[in-house]
Enzyme design. Structure first.
Site, PDB file in Angstrom:
ATOM      1  N   LYS A 178      14.061 -32.070 -12.011  1.00  0.00           N
ATOM      2  CA  LYS A 178      14.341 -31.080 -12.772  1.00  0.00           C
ATOM      3  C   LYS A 178      12.915 -30.508 -13.160  1.00  0.00           C
ATOM      4  CE  LYS A 178      16.789 -27.103 -14.657  1.00  0.00           C
ATOM      5  NZ  LYS A 178      16.416 -26.424 -13.417  1.00  0.00           N
ATOM      6  N   LYS A 212       9.774 -35.015 -21.180  1.00  0.00           N
ATOM      7  CA  LYS A 212      10.505 -33.565 -21.983  1.00  0.00           C
ATOM      8  C   LYS A 212      12.200 -34.116 -21.721  1.00  0.00           C
ATOM      9  CE  LYS A 212       9.525 -29.107 -22.551  1.00  0.00           C
ATOM     10  NZ  LYS A 212       9.483 -27.523 -22.863  1.00  0.00           N
ATOM     11  N   LYS A 268       8.215 -30.770 -10.315  1.00  0.00           N
ATOM     12  CA  LYS A 268       7.775 -29.589  -9.525  1.00  0.00           C
ATOM     13  C   LYS A 268       6.799 -29.282  -8.666  1.00  0.00           C
ATOM     14  CE  LYS A 268       6.124 -27.613 -14.202  1.00  0.00           C
ATOM     15  NZ  LYS A 268       6.805 -26.729 -15.007  1.00  0.00           N
ATOM     16  N   THR A 274      14.663 -20.609 -25.444  1.00  0.00           N
ATOM     17  CA  THR A 274      13.130 -21.281 -26.209  1.00  0.00           C
ATOM     18  C   THR A 274      13.173 -21.569 -27.551  1.00  0.00           C
ATOM     19  OG1 THR A 274      12.616 -21.660 -23.739  1.00  0.00           O
ATOM     20  CG2 THR A 274      10.754 -22.290 -25.817  1.00  0.00           C
ATOM     21  N   ASN A 283       7.396 -13.282 -25.789  1.00  0.00           N
ATOM     22  CA  ASN A 283       8.947 -13.687 -25.337  1.00  0.00           C
ATOM     23  C   ASN A 283       9.667 -14.425 -26.366  1.00  0.00           C
ATOM     24  OD1 ASN A 283      10.481 -16.003 -24.484  1.00  0.00           O
ATOM     25  ND2 ASN A 283      11.223 -14.619 -22.791  1.00  0.00           N
TER      26      ASN A 283
END
Ligand code: NAD
Length: 424
Positions: free
Chosen positions: A79, A103, A115, A199, A230
Site C-alpha cells: 500500500k 508505518k 510507493k 491524519t 490541511n
C-alpha cells in the site's frame, strides 16, 4: 522548473528518509540482526520502471517515466501513494516505499508498503494531459496492482480526481468493477467519511492517550500548532471544538498568539479573507521561531521538516510534542527532548491516521459495506490508541526514545511475519 512548494515537499521527504535510515542503523546493530534478516529488509521485492507515451494537447507524443516499488508484502498487499513530481527518482521511491512498510507495521494494519509515481511537473500539464498521464501510467503498471496485490493512494500532487481516473482505467483493463484497487477516492464514489481530517484526528487520539500517561489535565492543556494547512488547521479546529485552548498557530507568513486561547473558526475566516493569520484581532503576531518555544503544554509541528533542532530544543516549553508533520525534529533535538523528559510522539505513528482510514476504505470496498462516520472514528481511535500503547510499552521496557521504539516494533513485526512464512 519545479516551484518552491515542489522543492519543499520533496526535501521534507528526503529528510524523513534520512532520519529513518539513521534510526534503523542503530536498531539493526542493537537487535543483532543476521545478514539474512538485513538482506531481507534491505531489498525491495518488486521494482518497476515504466516508460509510456502520452499524446499531448499539441498533437505531439511525449514519453514519460514512471516507477512503482512494492517493498515488502509479508504482512499483506502493498500500500502506498502515487506522486507526480519533476525530480522523482527511483531511490526516493524505494526509501518512501520502505517507510510505508514500517508505518503500516507500527499501526498493525494488514498491509506491506509501496510507493510510486511519475516524473512530471503536473503544473505544466493541462487537465486533459494530466488525465492522459495518469491513465498511461496505470496502463503501464496495471497488471502489477490490484486489491489483493498493491493498492495505490494519493500523495504529493495527486488527489481524489486522479484516484478516480486510476480506478476507471484499471476497471477498463480488467473489464469489471474493482473499487478496492485504489484509496483516497471521493466520498460520492466509493470513498470514506472522515478521510479529509483523518491524519489530524488520528494524531489527536494518540495525543489524548499520551496526556493520560504524563498526567496532563486535558481541560487546561494549552496547544501551539505550527502550520495551518490541511493537517494543522484540522488539528486546530478539532482541538478547539474539544475545548482545548489553542494559544498559538502559524503558517508560512508567521503566527499569532493569545494566552487565553484563539477563536480558531474565526482565525480560519480571517485567513480566508486576508490570506494570512497575522493581525488577527485579539492576538499578537509572532514569528514561527517564537511559536516553537512559546509557553504551551503541547506543541504540534504540522508544517515542515527540520523545525526542532539542537538550537531551539532546550527552549521548548511543551511537555508533549506531537509530530504531525514528517520529520520536524532532528536527531539531536530528539535526544534533547528525551533528556528533558518531553514526550515526543514520532511522525511514523502520530500522522498514521490517514493510512489507517485508507485501510478502512479498502475494507469497505471489498465488502461493499459503507460505514457511518461514527464507526470510522471509533475504529480509527482503537487502532491509534493500541499502536500508541504498543510503542509506549516498548519504550518503557527498553528505556528508549519513542521514535526508536516505534521503528524497532515495526522491524520486529515485519521479521516475525517473514519467519512465520518460512522466509527466515
Ligand atoms: P499543506 O501544504 O496543506 O500545509 C502546510 C502548511 O505549512 C501551510 O499552512 C503552510 O503555510 C505552512 N508552512 C509552510 N512553510 C512554513 C514555515 N516556514 N513555517 C510555518 N508554516 C509553514 O500540507 P499538509 O497536508 O497540512 O501537511 C503538513 C505536514 O504533514 C507535511 O509535513 C506532510 O508531509 C505531513 N503529512 C500530511 C498528511 C496528510 O494527510 N495531509 C499525512 C501525513 C503527513
Amino acid at each position: 522548473m519545479p516551484n518552491k512548494q515542489h522543492e519543499r515537499i520533496h526535501s521534507d521527504d528526503r529528510n524523513l528518509c534520512q532520519l529513518c535510515m539513521s534510526e534503523l542503523g542503530g536498531i539493526y546493530a542493537d537487535l543483532g540482526l543476521t545478514m539474512d534478516e538485513l538482506d531481507l529488509l534491505d531489498m525491495p521485492r518488486r521494482s518497476f520502471t515504466v516508460h509510456f507515451p502520452v499524446r499531448m494537447d499539441s498533437g505531439k507524443t511525449k514519453m514519460f517515466v514512471g516507477y512503482r516499488i512494492q517493498y515488502n508484502d509479508a504482512r499483506g498487499p502493498t500500500k502506498g501513494g502515487i506522486r507526480f513530481h519533476p525530480e522523482l527518482t527511483i531511490d526516493d521511491v524505494r526509501d518512501l516505499a520502505f517507510l510505508m512498510v514500517l508505518k503500516c507495521a507500527v499501526v498493525n494494519i494488514p498491509f506491506g508498503g509501496a510507493k510510486g509515481g511519475v516524473v512530471v511537473n503536473p503544473k505544466n500539464l493541462s487537465r486533459n494531459e494530466l488525465e492522459q498521464v495518469t491513465r498511461g501510467y496505470i496502463r503501464a503498471i496495471g497488471q502489477f496492482i490490484g486489491p489483493d496485490k498493491d493498492i495505490p493512494a494519493p500523495d504529493v500532487y495527486t488527489d481524489e480526481k486522479i484516484m478516480i481516473w486510476i480506478l476507471d482505467e484499471y476497471e477498463r483493463i480488467r473489464g469489471r468493477h474493482v473499487p478496492a484497487v485504489v484509496t483516497g477516492k471521493p466520498y460520492d464514489l466509493f470513498g470514506i467519511k472522515a478521510r479529509s481530517y483523518s491524519t489530524s484526528l488520528g494524531g489527536i487520539y494518540v495525543l489524548e492517550e499520551a496526556m493520560k500517561k504524563v498526567g496532563m489535565d486535558s481541560s487546561r492543556a494549552r496547544v501551539a500548532i505550527q502550520g495551518f494547512g490541511n493537517v494543522g488547521s484540522n488539528a486546530a479546529k478539532i482541538l478547539h471544538d474539544k475545548g482545548y485552548p489553542v494559544v498559538a498557530v502559524s503558517d508560512s507568513r508567521g503566527g499569532i498568539i493569545s494566552e487565553d486561547g484563539l477563536n480558531i473558526p474565526e482565525a480560519m475566516k480571517h485567513k480566508d479573507r486576508t490570506g494570512s493569520l497575522r493581525d488577527f484581532p485579539g492576538s499578537r503576531n509572532i514569528t514561527n521561531g517564537e511559536l516553537l518555544v512559546c509557553d504551551c503544554d503541547i506543541l504540534i509541528p504540522a508544517a515542515l521538516s527540520g523545525q526542532l533542532t539542537a538550537d531551539n530544543a532546550e527552549e521548548v516549553r511543551a511537555r508533549i510534542v506531537l509530530e504531525l508533520a514528517n520529520a520536524p525534529t532532528t536527531t539531536d533535538a530528539d535526544e534533547v527532548f528525551f533528556k528533558k523528559k518531553v514526550m515526543l510522539i514520532p511522525d511514523i505513528i502520530a500522522n498514521a491516521g490517514g493510512v489507517v482510514v485508507s485501510y478502512f476504505e479498502w475494507s469497505q470496498n471489498l465488502n461493499n459495506d459503507y460505514w457511518e462516520e461514527e464507526k470510522v472514528l471509533q475504529k480509527l481511535r482503537n487502532i491509534m490508541i493500541t499502536a500508541f500503547n504498543d510503542v509506549h510499552g516498548l519504550c518503557h521496557v527498553e528505556s528508549c526514545r519513542m521514535r526508536r521504539a516505534a521503528y524497532q516494533l515495526a522491524v520486529e513485526r515485519i521479521l516475525h511475519a517473514e519467519k512465520l512464512r518460512g522466509n527466515l
